[in-house]
Scaffold this active site. Structure first.
Site, PDB file in Angstrom:
ATOM      1  N   CYS A  20       8.693  -0.952  -0.862  1.00 41.92           N
ATOM      2  CA  CYS A  20       8.480  -1.125   0.577  1.00 41.92           C
ATOM      3  C   CYS A  20       7.119  -1.754   0.840  1.00 41.92           C
ATOM      4  O   CYS A  20       6.092  -1.063   0.826  1.00 41.92           O
ATOM      5  CB  CYS A  20       8.602   0.220   1.305  1.00 41.92           C
ATOM      6  SG  CYS A  20       8.417   0.078   3.101  1.00 41.92           S
TER       7      CYS A  20
ATOM      8  N   CYS B 188       5.478  -0.384   4.016  1.00 42.92           N
ATOM      9  CA  CYS B 188       4.916   0.956   3.840  1.00 42.92           C
ATOM     10  C   CYS B 188       3.620   0.928   3.047  1.00 42.92           C
ATOM     11  O   CYS B 188       2.655   1.624   3.389  1.00 42.92           O
ATOM     12  CB  CYS B 188       5.916   1.852   3.100  1.00 42.92           C
ATOM     13  SG  CYS B 188       7.573   1.906   3.787  1.00 42.92           S
ATOM     14  N   ASP B 189       3.585   0.157   1.973  1.00 44.15           N
ATOM     15  CA  ASP B 189       2.497   0.267   0.992  1.00 44.15           C
ATOM     16  C   ASP B 189       1.581  -0.943   0.893  1.00 44.15           C
ATOM     17  O   ASP B 189       0.533  -0.880   0.247  1.00 44.15           O
ATOM     18  CB  ASP B 189       3.095   0.524  -0.407  1.00 44.15           C
ATOM     19  CG  ASP B 189       3.943   1.783  -0.444  1.00 44.15           C
ATOM     20  OD1 ASP B 189       3.616   2.722   0.304  1.00 44.15           O
ATOM     21  OD2 ASP B 189       4.915   1.821  -1.218  1.00 44.15           O
TER      22      ASP B 189
END
Length: 408
Positions: A227, A230-231
């Site tokens: 992701c 997300c990261d």
């Protein structure tokens, strides 16, 4: 040393997490609004420290769960079903549980034992640092965030079982009306038991597809992620060379997103063309920070044992020649698999071509009355913890209204 403290203002409870072997949850309660506990709370370096607390009663999470289990008025059966059972363990499941508990529905949540191949808590448990969930200005680990979700569910009155739901069917009779029978596998004995409920909220999520490369397990969440949104912004990736694997819209979108932080982004495409839409392809090809590696497939992830440092790739068109690309981050954009295999095809739920549960637009209601879906199991577009939590709220409210309208 205290790692976090959360105060529930409505109940005047204070739940603490200590860095022990595993996680120890202790609650101090019986404080009243007129005489709050003597404490000083302050935020420092992302940790919430608490001092001078006077406990009145102490209880552990296991004690909460055992108390809730023993307090059931009578055995669960088709004639005495739960009002709602929630299947899942991530932000959608726990948000639904919190709302259902506050509505006095006495929710029962089955979080699963390694369901979908991950620990209770879902995909968040594999994320080392979460920086985009509100309320945590200094970020929070995925594991800690899921522990906080769980603690709040328990404090609100949810009964939680670490057991896996393996199937579900509809029972109809004149005596009991419509009841759902769930098959639940005991995590210790492996035996299957039957659980009955008037309604079910499905929040089993979706699992990111992996490539199972050599080195993948070593560097998962140490440079390898599924992701980018997300990261991608975490410090280890900033101003570093990164790689994205995939040729569809998701891969193009993630590669473009990563250019905000990376020094360069390598897009690894197996063929000589992308599957992405024309608009997304144009966006990728016109971005000077994205280098497309055509006819290329990944072979191995390498590093220093702690963090990823390079990706070995192979040419798919002109033989088996291999080369290394120096990257500090590798992002998979090869799709997700919704965790719906446990639902029988003849149950009546409508799934799309990828296996995601279809819900009514603007609702969590499915094609089966009394069954609601929340989180990534029905969301193939956003797949974020915060959107999952929002849909969990929707499912709880929809479920509550449905139960009320049907006289339950």
């Amino acid at each position: 040393m205290l790692t976090s403290a959360i105060r529930n203002r409505s109940t005047r409870r204070l739940s603490l997490l200590f860095p022990t072997q595993g996680t120890c949850r202790i609650s101090f309660k019986a404080f009243t609004p007129s005489s709050p506990p003597p404490f000083n709370a302050y935020v420092a370096s992302g940790l919430l420290a608490v001092s001078a607390i006077t406990p009145v009663h102490l209880y552990s999470t296991s004690a909460i769960e055992s108390n809730q289990k023993s307090s059931l008025a009578s055995p669960n059966s088709a004639s005495n079903p739960h009002k709602v059972v929630i299947v899942g363990s991530g932000p959608a499941a726990h948000t639904a549980a919190i709302y259902c508990a506050r509505a006095s529905l006495n929710p029962v949540l089955y979080e699963g034992f390694m369901a979908g191949g991950v620990a209770p808590g879902g995909q968040l448990t594999t994320t080392t640092e979460v920086e985009n969930f509100p309320g945590f200005p200094n970020g929070v680990s995925g594991h800690e965030l899921t522990e906080l979700f769980r603690a709040q569910s328990l404090n609100c009155g949810t009964t939680i079982y670490t057991e896996t739901v393996t199937g579900m069917m509809v029972l109809k009779s004149e005596e009991n009306g419509t009841v759902f029978k769930l098959h639940v596998q005991d995590s210790e004995t492996g035996n299957i038991k039957e659980v009955y409920s008037r309604s079910v909220i499905i929040a089993t999520g979706a699992t990111a597809k992996r490539l199972n490369l050599p080195g993948e397990e070593t560097y998962w969440q140490r440079g390898i992620s599924a992701c980018a949104i997300c990261d991608g912004a975490v410090p280890i990736f900033r101003k570093k060379p990164l790689a994205v694997i995939g040729g569809g819209d998701s891969a193009a979108e993630e590669a473009t997103f990563l250019t905000k932080y990376a020094s360069v982004v390598y897009l690894i495409v197996r063929r000589d063309k992308m599957r992405a839409s024309k608009a997304m392809q144009d966006r990728v090809l016109q971005n000077p920070k994205i280098k497309v590696c055509w006819n290329t497939e990944p072979v191995e992830a390498k590093g220093d044992g702690n963090l990823l440092q390079e990706l070995v790739v192979r040419d798919t068109k002109y033989g088996q020649s291999e080369r290394s690309i120096q990257v500090n981050g590798l992002f998979y954009a090869v799709g997700h698999k919704p965790n719906t295999d446990w639902i029988s095809k003849d149950f009546g739920l409508t799934l799309d071509e990828s296996g995601y549960i279809k819900v009514e637009p603007g609702s969590s209601a499915t094609g089966v009355e009394g069954i609601f879906a929340a989180g990534d199991v029905q969301d193939k577009k956003y797949r974020q913890a915060i959107t999952a939590a929002g849909s969990g709220c929707m499912a709880a409210l929809d479920c509550e209204r449905w139960l009320e309208s049907n006289g339950f």
